[in-house]
Design a protein around this motif. Structure first.
Motif, short mmCIF file in Angstrom:
data_model
loop_
_atom_site.label_atom_id
_atom_site.label_comp_id
_atom_site.label_asym_id
_atom_site.label_seq_id
_atom_site.Cartn_x
_atom_site.Cartn_y
_atom_site.Cartn_z
N GLU A 125 3.15 6.44 8.00
CA GLU A 125 2.27 5.39 7.52
C GLU A 125 0.85 5.93 7.49
O GLU A 125 0.40 6.61 8.43
CB GLU A 125 2.34 4.16 8.43
N LYS A 171 -9.32 2.33 4.13
CA LYS A 171 -10.29 1.27 3.90
C LYS A 171 -10.55 1.19 2.40
O LYS A 171 -10.62 2.21 1.72
CB LYS A 171 -11.60 1.55 4.65
N ARG A 230 -2.69 -0.34 4.43
CA ARG A 230 -1.72 0.60 4.99
C ARG A 230 -0.69 0.92 3.93
O ARG A 230 -0.29 0.05 3.14
CB ARG A 230 -1.03 0.04 6.24
N ALA A 273 -3.19 4.85 6.89
CA ALA A 273 -4.15 3.76 6.90
C ALA A 273 -5.35 4.12 6.03
O ALA A 273 -5.59 5.29 5.71
CB ALA A 273 -4.60 3.46 8.32
N GLU A 281 -8.96 -3.47 5.20
CA GLU A 281 -8.00 -2.48 5.67
C GLU A 281 -6.77 -2.46 4.77
O GLU A 281 -6.39 -3.48 4.18
CB GLU A 281 -7.57 -2.78 7.10
N LEU A 299 -6.37 5.83 12.00
CA LEU A 299 -5.26 4.92 12.28
C LEU A 299 -3.96 5.35 11.62
O LEU A 299 -2.96 4.62 11.68
CB LEU A 299 -5.63 3.50 11.80
N SER A 300 -3.94 6.52 11.00
CA SER A 300 -2.72 7.00 10.34
C SER A 300 -1.78 7.68 11.34
O SER A 300 -2.20 8.13 12.41
CB SER A 300 -3.07 8.00 9.22
#
Length: 294
Positions: A16, A20, A9, A18, A7, A65-66
């Protein structure tokens, strides 16, 4: 490439983001961009088969997840600008792209706008956005205004199990997709809510676009691309619903076109190894002098 991801960020000025990461610095620097309402997990089955690539797959703003953007709707150019900010955080002056669907469209915008920054662009079942002509702009803007005023009154669905969320995505998706493929995306796309599960995605993503490119705009971006470009076109994908788009694609002689049986998410389905083989050939053929370590 390693089969596992890590992961990452990025703390950008306004939000922010996110993502992979697969592979190690020194490989071809590639930023991966997923489709509408998907997330970085769209590359989970493709990335481990890529060779010599350092892939940073993003959760675009409002997805996964952003962070979400302020109340103003989302545009292709906003997302493209965020991609450039991430490239700056990575120290990548030049990089390649891997885009699916909406991510492929954003890749075309970037490659056509800033050809000096892009090493190559690989696109999966996506190329040009939906378009409308200038005379339609007032009505299109009105649809956006009316929908944006109502978005705050809508509640997200809450599912009492992850499996029910998976079923909802399989049945309610805009394109056919297998339950197995959906499971990859849903894990990253859910969050706890009131004892159950609901979508992380920003409800604003469901709003109609405030403005659309005209057909001439869309074509101009693609024609301005100078870097090597490849399109994997799914024979049972979304673009086969639009014969005029297919006809235009055939006339873009600077794009390597590969047609493959499969649906819109073929890179996440059983065709993933075949798509990866095409991508490996594509990225390996990029001029060696242009490939700089991350």
């Amino acid at each position: 490439m390693t089969t596992t991801s890590r992961e990452v960020r990025f703390s950008l000025p306004s939000l922010e983001v996110a993502g992979k990461v697969w592979g190690e610095p020194g490989g071809v620097p590639v930023i991966g961009l997923h489709g509408w309402l998907d997330n970085a997990a769209t590359f989970d089955r493709l990335a481990p088969a890529l060779q010599g690539v350092h892939l940073v797959a993003l959760d675009l703003a409002g997805h996964g997840l952003s962070d979400h953007l302020p109340m103003a709707g989302y545009s292709l150019w906003q997302q493209a600008s965020i991609v450039l900010q991430v490239a700056g955080e990575l120290g990548w002056d030049r990089f390649a792209l891997l885009g699916h669907s909406m991510g492929a469209i954003i890749s075309g915008v970037l490659a056509g706008s800033l050809p000096e920054r892009i090493l190559g662009a690989a696109m999966i079942d996506g190329l040009m956005p939906f378009t409308s002509e200038a005379d339609d702009a007032p009505k299109q803007m009105a649809r956006f205004f009316k929908s944006s005023l109502a978005v705050g009154n809508k509640r997200k669905p809450v599912y009492d199990s992850v499996e029910k969320a998976v079923s909802a995505r399989v049945l309610g998706g805009t394109t056919p997709i297998s339950r197995d493929a959906v499971s990859c995306l849903v894990e990253r796309g859910l969050m706890p809510d009131h004892g159950g599960w609901t979508w992380r995605t920003d409800p604003q993503l469901m709003l109609p676009s405030a403005l659309r490119f005209t057909n001439h705009h869309a074509v101009s971006f693609i024609e301005a691309i100078e870097a090597p470009t490849m399109l994997v076109l799914a024979n049972q994908g979304v673009m086969h619903k639009h014969p005029q788009v297919l006809d235009r694609i055939e006339r873009f002689k600077h794009i390597q076109l590969h047609k493959m049986d499969g649906g819109h998410h073929l890179h996440l389905e059983e065709q993933a190894p075949a798509v990866a083989a095409l991508l490996n050939d594509f990225y390996a053929a990029l001029p060696a002098r242009d490939v700089s370590p991350a």
